[in-house]
Design a protein around this motif. Sequence first.
Motif: not given
Length: 406
Positions: A160-176
């Motif tokens: 969860x902590x890592x996801x929040x940081x990845x969200x800020x970097x736009x990484x989750x936009x590519x996650x399937x």
Amino acid sequence: MTDNNENRRREFPTSSADGGMSPYFDKGGPLTISMWDFSWLKGHHAGGPYEDLGQRVEEAAERGYNTLRIDCFPSHILEGKSTFKKKFGQSSIIPCWGDTLVSHEQNVLEKVAELAEHCRKHGIWLGLDSWDKAHMIGHTNPVDPQDEEKTFRGFSQTWVKAIRLMREEGILERAVWIAPMNEVPHYASRNLSSVRTAGKKDADEGETSFESKEDELNVIFNRINHWMGEAIREEVGPERIPLSYSSLGAEHYGKRLTDIYDVVDVHFMPNAIGRSSTRFDEMENWDLKQFSDEWQAACRENYKEMIARTREYFTRAMDRCTTDSGKKLVPIVTESFGPCYFPDHAVVDWTWYKLYNSDAARVIASMPYAGTTLSNYAEPLFRLWEDADWHRNSNLYITAMAEAAR
């Protein structure tokens, strides 16, 4: 609580009467997956196979891949900078996943973001997994039943902590998908006292027979998978990223999962019929030319049975993709079709390996799976990557079959 639109989006994909692969949720077609595991970062150094990430992602697109399955190193993301020390995976003479030829330091979050940006340019998605269980959990000690919930909920909070940081970097936009732990039974059979007491010790890849009864084990896996995934599912609710279960082999997937999961990653890595399984470190003392000749002869002699085994396995796997509540989970394949350990050496011939794996992928292409890879070795670390047409033609077949079925 999920809304009706999300429930519809997460329905099991359907195929036409003609069969064929199904679209992966809202992606318009099946996923063609290349497993870059943890090698993409551990080999991202001067002279390493992933030195130029941009070039490698472009090559993946040229080979027909629309998805990379990667370790996004959640616990390392929280460190800021991490040092990956020089280390050979399991053999000093045969390339192995995660080989690190030189020690190097990386800001992991920045590198995952860089990879995501390259993928964005080429229309490639990312399946986010984690391999390094010891680093995620913080130790390698056995986990007793009274400590399971704390351990796996803590594992989930790291995500969860890592996801929040990845969200800020736009990484989750590519996650399937997000898969909390690679091959859960591999870890559990070695480190959970409850699983070992139930009789499952040191489970490895390659199992092809579905047990008729594993009730006690299913109960254990059901609870730990829920603890491991619940907070992740809640965190990515706004993005509606599917939660995936990474299997090891022949399991009753539906009984091991609660309805917070959406995807089952079905692994299938048997050796050629007539050949026993082995590991890289055992191969160092082999006559690899003799191995190559014997492996190809085994394939030639037993090819019909090997292809039939593939169809039977994946047909039976689909029958085990429904949870106790009736939710149908979406099946994909990211590790296939066997064997898990195959020596990438100049004297070893890949001919029959490629024939078998591409034909096995064609079997999958006639079934309602929503994505598949071609091989555990379909990544730049191995010589198989150099045969661009083999990758491209196989992936074109998969996508063409899916389009024809619709």
